[in-house]
Design an enzyme around this catalytic site. Structure first.
Site, PDB file in Angstrom:
ATOM      1  CG  HIS A   1     -85.912 -30.423 -49.602  1.00  0.00           C
ATOM      2  ND1 HIS A   1     -84.756 -30.152 -50.136  1.00  0.00           N
ATOM      3  CD2 HIS A   1     -86.339 -31.576 -50.373  1.00  0.00           C
ATOM      4  CE1 HIS A   1     -84.241 -31.190 -50.932  1.00  0.00           C
ATOM      5  NE2 HIS A   1     -85.078 -31.850 -51.272  1.00  0.00           N
ATOM      6  CB  CYS A   2     -89.534 -27.971 -53.319  1.00  0.00           C
ATOM      7  SG  CYS A   2     -90.798 -28.189 -54.777  1.00  0.00           S
ATOM      8  CD1 TRP A   3     -89.553 -33.606 -50.597  1.00  0.00           C
ATOM      9  CD2 TRP A   3     -91.734 -34.298 -50.461  1.00  0.00           C
ATOM     10  NE1 TRP A   3     -89.714 -34.102 -49.378  1.00  0.00           N
ATOM     11  CE2 TRP A   3     -90.953 -34.351 -49.337  1.00  0.00           C
ATOM     12  CE3 TRP A   3     -92.938 -34.826 -50.892  1.00  0.00           C
ATOM     13  CZ2 TRP A   3     -91.649 -35.022 -48.152  1.00  0.00           C
ATOM     14  CZ3 TRP A   3     -93.367 -35.380 -49.589  1.00  0.00           C
ATOM     15  CH2 TRP A   3     -92.939 -35.485 -48.110  1.00  0.00           C
TER      16      TRP A   3
ATOM     17  N   GLY B   1     -86.802 -30.982 -56.112  1.00  0.00           N
ATOM     18  CA  GLY B   1     -85.548 -31.822 -55.418  1.00  0.00           C
ATOM     19  C   GLY B   1     -84.526 -30.782 -54.950  1.00  0.00           C
ATOM     20  CB  CYS B   2     -83.268 -27.781 -54.978  1.00  0.00           C
ATOM     21  SG  CYS B   2     -84.381 -26.743 -55.757  1.00  0.00           S
TER      22      CYS B   2
END
Length: 293
Positions: free
Chosen positions: A139-141, A144-145
């Site tokens: 999950h990539c901050w 956001g997805c």
């Protein structure tokens, strides 16, 4: 033998961040990137050459060099934000397929209680997105997805361009700051670690504090994204996702070139040129060859 429905055709679908952490990460990435772009093009680029020649005017040769720098900057901006757009608008979740809960599952499939679905190998449930992701990497901050089977290409291309752009900019930034602050000494080196101390104690003014801070931020971002790129290269080398890297699972390692094609598509050598260049993925995200096959 069980058969499975083909993937749905999914158009662009932007999803809002689901947590405050994701929202902050997206805001920092999008608006922080715009600020950095303005700083590099609007200040550093022109000031660098003016400080270099010392006469306050650019020669025709320097003007040509500046134009080339603008073209390079636009190329990086298009690829970074273009790949960002493709990441957040590409559906890589189980919603691309009409999986049904069933007692019959192929080998390697697992049941997800949260989604009440049987899911293929390498798929995992994301607690933040609250959905199962096909061949989930992480999950990539910043976006956001989740990064999964269908948008992994764009993530790798984006991070690669960020590292290249950061290296390119930091070379000019450091050289420019040295012309303003003078040659590097121990105190000046420490001022990069804590730029605010020089301002508080009156060692330099606000302008020097500003360019020192921007140089420090640029260097930190370069280190962060270099580390992220290193992780991706290592996973490509061993044919792993982040979960498989953590668990030291290497059963999908069929060679670096095979993994490149699996993640970046059959035209993997073109994905770094432009985000919208087609590079079809060789599979569907539901089945993967094993090293033992």
């Amino acid at each position: 033998m069980m058969s499975f429905p083909p993937p749905r055709r999914c158009g662009p679908c932007f999803r809002l961040p689901k947590t405050l952490q994701d929202a902050v990460g997206q805001a920092v990435f999008v608006f922080g990137g715009v600020v950095l772009l303005w700083y590099e093009l609007g200040h550093i680029l022109s000031s660098y050459y003016l400080h270099l020649n010392g006469n306050g005017r650019l020669t025709s040769e320097e003007e040509s060099e500046v134009m080339i720098q603008y073209v390079v900057a636009i190329y990086f901006a298009i690829n970074i934000y273009g790949n960002y757009y493709k990441i957040v608008t590409t559906d890589t979740s189980k919603d691309r397929y009409m999986f049904m809960s069933s007692s019959l599952m192929p080998e390697g499939w697992r049941y997800c209680a949260e989604c009440d679905l049987n899911l293929p190998p390498r798929s995992h449930h994301c607690k933040v997105c609250n959905v199962c992701i096909l061949k989930r990497d992480h999950h990539c901050w910043f976006t956001g997805c989740c990064i999964g089977y269908f948008n992994h290409r764009y993530y790798i291309a984006m991070v690669t361009h960020i590292v290249a752009a950061a290296l390119y900019c930091n070379i000019y930034n450091l050289e420019f700051v040295v012309t303003v602050k003078g040659h590097l000494t121990l105190w000046k080196f420490l001022s990069y670690l804590g730029p605010h101390f020089g301002l508080i104690f009156g060692y330099y003014g606000f302008y020097t504090f500003f360019i020192t801070t921007m140089t420090t931020v640029g260097s930190v971002l370069f280190l962060i994204f270099t580390w992220l790129l290193y992780i991706q290269i290592e996973q490509l080398w061993y044919g792993q996702t982040k979960h498989e890297r953590k668990k030291r699972i290497k059963k999908y390692n069929l060679g670096f070139l095979h993994t490149l094609r699996e993640c970046l598509g059959t035209r993997w050598f073109l994905v770094f040129l432009f985000p919208w260049l087609p590079s079809p993925l060789p599979g569907s995200g539901t089945s993967f060859k094993l090293k033992s096959d």
